[in-house]
Motif scaffolding. Structure first.
Motif, PDB file in Angstrom:
ATOM      1  N   UNK A 310       0.826  -1.209   0.000  1.00 29.78           N
ATOM      2  CA  UNK A 310       0.000   0.000   0.000  1.00 29.78           C
ATOM      3  C   UNK A 310       0.861   1.261   0.000  1.00 29.78           C
ATOM      4  N   UNK A 311       2.036   1.185   0.623  1.00 24.34           N
ATOM      5  CA  UNK A 311       2.956   2.324   0.574  1.00 24.34           C
ATOM      6  C   UNK A 311       3.446   2.552  -0.853  1.00 24.34           C
ATOM      7  N   UNK A 327      -2.226   5.355   2.342  1.00 21.44           N
ATOM      8  CA  UNK A 327      -1.270   5.765   3.379  1.00 21.44           C
ATOM      9  C   UNK A 327      -1.707   5.224   4.737  1.00 21.44           C
ATOM     10  N   UNK A 328      -3.012   5.283   5.004  1.00 23.67           N
ATOM     11  CA  UNK A 328      -3.531   4.746   6.273  1.00 23.67           C
ATOM     12  C   UNK A 328      -3.199   3.264   6.403  1.00 23.67           C
ATOM     13  N   UNK A 332       1.497   2.001  10.815  1.00 19.67           N
ATOM     14  CA  UNK A 332       1.194   1.159  11.970  1.00 19.67           C
ATOM     15  C   UNK A 332      -0.176   1.490  12.562  1.00 19.67           C
ATOM     16  N   UNK A 333      -0.509   2.781  12.597  1.00 19.79           N
ATOM     17  CA  UNK A 333      -1.782   3.197  13.188  1.00 19.79           C
ATOM     18  C   UNK A 333      -2.990   2.664  12.404  1.00 19.79           C
ATOM     19  N   UNK A 334      -2.780   2.288  11.142  1.00 25.14           N
ATOM     20  CA  UNK A 334      -3.894   1.821  10.327  1.00 25.14           C
ATOM     21  C   UNK A 334      -3.945   0.314  10.147  1.00 25.14           C
ATOM     22  N   UNK A 339      -6.215  -4.917   8.351  1.00 24.81           N
ATOM     23  CA  UNK A 339      -6.614  -6.290   8.628  1.00 24.81           C
ATOM     24  C   UNK A 339      -8.071  -6.526   8.212  1.00 24.81           C
ATOM     25  N   UNK A 340      -8.919  -5.560   8.528  1.00 25.39           N
ATOM     26  CA  UNK A 340     -10.340  -5.698   8.184  1.00 25.39           C
ATOM     27  C   UNK A 340     -10.549  -5.664   6.677  1.00 25.39           C
ATOM     28  N   UNK A 341      -9.737  -4.877   5.983  1.00 19.90           N
ATOM     29  CA  UNK A 341      -9.882  -4.751   4.525  1.00 19.90           C
ATOM     30  C   UNK A 341      -9.265  -5.922   3.775  1.00 19.90           C
TER      31      UNK A 341
END
Length: 582
Positions: A310-311, A327-328, A332-334, A339-341
């Motif tokens: 994704x980066x 970016x999200x 780490x914060x995303x 995981x859900x996606x």
């Protein structure tokens, strides 16, 4: 104060540890470090004494074994002649990759960390223990661990005056990709792995591909028979194969390229060039190749993308909404959102490209080698004895539904399912993690539900065909859904039972109103198990899914013999062994 050299070494069985080591190497360039990223066995370990900063990333295989490309490195470190201050000048960090469902969770990383300390090395930070069972996968530990690594290195190896951390790595891509004009070649004649030499490697052909489950059963399980080669194996050993992508997925990839107006098609010839000598081009890609060969044999088109992918997509994405989401997912914060996606519904990289068309449309050939993970080899327990003259594996074809409309399919199992007699396969054999007693008079209690039967079928077949009579009690607890739908190797097992060489206990979970599993039968056979395991010093071997079965079986065995401490002692003495998989 340390200089700007950082050596990154990895021991990787399936490729994941290599991926993370390469990511550390890539990020190290933001801090102006130099140094190679290498498999441990390709590194001259005698030079370790002269290093100042070393990062080791390693996975644990089977019963706490080190990966194949780490064995020589580890053997050297275990030399008793090494002085206890050998690594007195070395600062090190160890990151382990493991699965907490296994008894020896991250055993290799823990051993390595301890040994480096025994030889005088100084830990930069605490050992990182990644757990594949974490909801967020390895990233839950890896991302904060690597951030802590950079913080600590900044203290012991501060940047020289006038130098600053870069905002992004100058080694964003592994290699430079050139589209070359050359004579087109028949991609069917190109085998990327034809000249790859593996220990105990060989080519073999398929003799038979037979379904072992009823046609109307929900799961397709295959007994695949290969031509026996001169490569030796022992009962319970493991066969490795490297699958190809399906024609459907390959066509889908090039359809995506066409829809996004990328100037790439199946006949496009590309050539990879190293950007940095520290990251050379693999030998299998070190020649001009048609893109179709890479799409079929090298890129895993079914892989669930990691944060890194994704980066890469975000880097050149012109659409603000897409870029923000990418970016999200990359940070780490995303990771919970990622995981859900991606992980929970098992979304593939091809589906991600379709979900983010603006980002995908700006992809460069270099970026493709960052997005697509290499196809990893898969392992299957050999289900036959050498004496049988056949090399056989028992394969459950993976297919299941998620919230996504298209069923999820296992890359390797579907590739194996479609193999027909006469087709050639590259394979290699690796020693089993099972260590059988040398004395064949010691009882064996084998517990193998489903395709977990495979290594035990090989062990039993070897005993049956052995010229020396077997005097050891052999007990097998086998489980499946129905005696008429998925009783694998029924004829073999019943023959062995009738001959008296095997005591067979079968749990058919759906053949009666109340579900019956192997652990229920284990509890019922408490007197037999006490006699075999406690009185006669027998071994317990467990094979199958690592999800719930191993723990349920362990609890049943403790209940059957009435002594939890005795089971723990069996584990320590290697008389209680598990070979399980996710």
């Amino acid at each position: 104060m340390l200089d700007r050299k950082l050596t990154i070494l990895y021991g990787s069985q399936s490729g994941t540890a290599q991926d993370l080591a390469e990511q550390i190497w890539r990020e190290s360039k933001m801090y102006h470090f130099r140094g190679h990223v290498l498999p441990m066995d390709e590194y001259d370990v005698s030079q370790l004494i002269s290093e100042r900063a070393v990062v080791c990333v390693c996975s644990t295989y089977g019963q706490g074994e080190e990966p194949d490309n780490m064995k020589r490195f580890w053997k050297f470190l275990l030399r008793k002649s090494l002085p206890s201050d050998s690594l007195g000048q070395v600062h090190f960090a160890v990151l382990g990759l493991g699965d907490s469902r296994y008894p020896k969770f991250n055993f290799v990383a823990k051993k390595l960390h301890k040994r480096l300390q025994q030889l005088g090395g100084t830990p930069l930070i605490s050992i990182g223990l990644c757990d594949d069972q974490h909801d967020l996968g390895y990233g839950a530990v890896f991302l904060p661990w690597v951030n802590q690594l950079w913080e600590q290195l900044a203290k012991v190896a501060p940047l020289p005056a006038g130098q600053h951390k870069l905002l992004e790595s100058p080694r964003e891509y592994r290699w430079k990709v050139n589209i070359v004009n050359t004579d087109q070649r028949d991609a069917d004649d190109i085998d990327l792995y034809a000249n790859v030499q593996m220990p105990n490697g060989f080519q073999t052909i398929v003799l038979e591909n037979r379904r072992t489950t009823a046609v109307d059963h929900f799961q397709d399980v295959r007994m695949i028979t290969f031509e026996k080669k001169c490569i030796p194996w022992s009962s319970g050993d493991v066969l490795y194969v490297r699958p190809y992508n399906s024609a459907e997925n390959v066509n889908e990839l090039f359809d995506i390229f066409h829809q996004l107006e990328l100037v790439l098609d199946k006949d496009t010839i590309i050539e990879l060039k190293a950007i940095d000598s520290e990251m050379p081009v693999p030998s299998i890609l070190n020649k001009p190749l048609p893109l179709i060969a890479i799409a079929e044999q090298f890129w895993d088109l079914t892989a669930i993308p990691r944060a890194r992918a994704f980066a890469v997509l975000a880097k050149t994405c012109p659409n603000e909404l897409e870029r923000e989401k990418l970016i999200e997912f990359s940070q780490f914060e995303g990771q919970e959102e990622l995981f859900a996606y991606a992980n929970r519904p098992r979304r593939t990289i091809l589906e991600v490209l379709q979900d983010f068309p603006h980002a995908a449309k700006n992809l460069t050939p270099e970026a493709l080698f960052e997005l697509f993970q290499p196809i990893k080899p898969r392992a299957f327990s050999i289900a036959s004895a050498v004496e049988s003259g056949k090399l056989q594996i028992l394969v459950a074809v993976i297919e299941y539904k998620t919230k996504l409309s298209v069923p999820r399919r296992g890359l390797c199992s579907h590739w194996l399912k479609k193999l027909t007699p006469g087709e050639m396969v590259h394979a290699w054999v690796r020693k089993s993690t099972f260590q059988l007693p040398l004395d064949n008079k010691i009882p064996l209690v084998m517990i193998g539900p489903g395709t977990g039967l495979a290594p035990f079928r090989g062990i039993l077949q070897e005993r049956e065909l052995s010229e020396t009579p077997n005097s050891a009690p052999l007990v097998l607890f086998f489980g499946c859904r129905s005696s008429t739908a998925d009783f694998h190797c029924e004829e073999d097992l019943k023959r062995m039972e009738q001959s008296g060489m095997l005591q067979l206990f079968c749990a058919f979970s759906r053949d009666q109103p109340d579900k019956v599993y192997v652990q229920h039968l284990i509890r019922k056979e408490d007197m037999l198990l006490k006699k075999l395991l406690v009185d006669n010093g027998g071994y317990v071997l467990i094979s199958g899914s690592s999800k719930n079965m191993p723990q349920a079986v362990k609890e049943a065995l403790i209940e059957a013999i009435g002594d939890a401490q005795y089971i723990e002692e069996m584990i320590k003495l290697n008389r209680y062994q598990e070979e399980t998989w996710a």
